[in-house]
Design a protein around this motif. Sequence first.
Motif, short mmCIF file in Angstrom:
data_model
loop_
_atom_site.label_atom_id
_atom_site.label_comp_id
_atom_site.label_asym_id
_atom_site.label_seq_id
_atom_site.Cartn_x
_atom_site.Cartn_y
_atom_site.Cartn_z
N ARG A 1 43.35 46.94 43.46
CA ARG A 1 43.85 45.66 43.92
C ARG A 1 44.21 45.78 45.39
O ARG A 1 44.33 46.89 45.92
N SER A 2 44.42 44.65 46.06
CA SER A 2 44.86 44.70 47.45
C SER A 2 46.36 45.03 47.50
O SER A 2 47.09 44.79 46.53
N ASP B 1 42.79 46.27 36.08
CA ASP B 1 42.37 45.93 37.44
C ASP B 1 42.40 44.41 37.61
O ASP B 1 42.86 43.67 36.72
N GLY B 2 41.92 43.93 38.74
CA GLY B 2 41.96 42.51 39.02
C GLY B 2 41.13 41.66 38.08
O GLY B 2 41.35 40.45 37.97
N ALA C 1 48.40 41.94 46.97
CA ALA C 1 48.47 41.50 45.57
C ALA C 1 49.46 42.35 44.78
O ALA C 1 50.23 41.82 43.98
#
Length: 300
Positions: A34-35, A79-80, A38
């Motif tokens: 992820r970023s 995860d995203g 985020a």
Amino acid sequence: MDSVLDHAPVGVGIVGLDGRFLKVNNQLAAELRRSAGALERLRFQDITDLRDLDPDMENVERLLRGDADSYSMEKRFFDGADEPFWTQLRVSLVRGSSGAPQHFLSVVEDISLRKAQEQDMLNLAMRDPLTGLPNRHWFDREAEALFRHWRQEGCSGAVTVVDVNGLKDVNDRWGHAAGDTVIAQAGQRLAAAVRKHGIAARLGGDEFVLLLKTHLQQFGAVLRWLLGRPVPWQGVQLPCSISAGSAVPGADGGTLAQLMAAADARMYEDKRQFYARFPEGVRLPRCGAPQAAAQPVHGR
């Protein structure tokens, strides 16, 4: 602290006592897929696989109680795209000068590739190479829990033990390659028969076990018909017939071990009756007659 995090070669984050990501480095963002932005809007609980959340929270409570200074565990995050993946998580509790807890320091490494390789190796260890069915190792390790799970879901459950008749005769006359063909074909037919109703496993040699979600009426007759057909091999129709015994929860016991014992006893009684009816076992073609039909005489 920010400089230390930014230049760390591993994924590192500062996590609040409530689980919020207060600060993460780029490597941690990469490890958690992820970023950084985020992550800093989330708590670790929000992206933890529910299967691992309880043990993770128990470890956190141990840190806060002072029972430990750190812990390490293998843990699944999402995860995203909400896909789970494996990580190695190491967490330490940072305390202030007064000794009061301030935040957690978390180090995360993505180990999904290693876990996938381990699972591949485990799958190989749990599979019979000849039939592709789960093997004795799988049965000893997983069958009890699976059967118990089905019962908890309200399935009646049943166990059937299957033994291929006359395999020694096939091996003696045509060799072990022919016998292996019979076993492989029997395994494929059993797997097809139970695909929608349970699972088939090879216990070893010529013995199989079927774990069924429900007790199926006339299932024994279906098995005998399905496995009673000859097996083609190098122009010969090799015999294939079975002896079988079934057991159901309640009348035959409550545990898988009790049901297996009852089913096994019935299978051996079925085999005794088979050889009482056909003392010569299955008929085999004479050597040197490769086109002759080696049909089973067991018609039940």
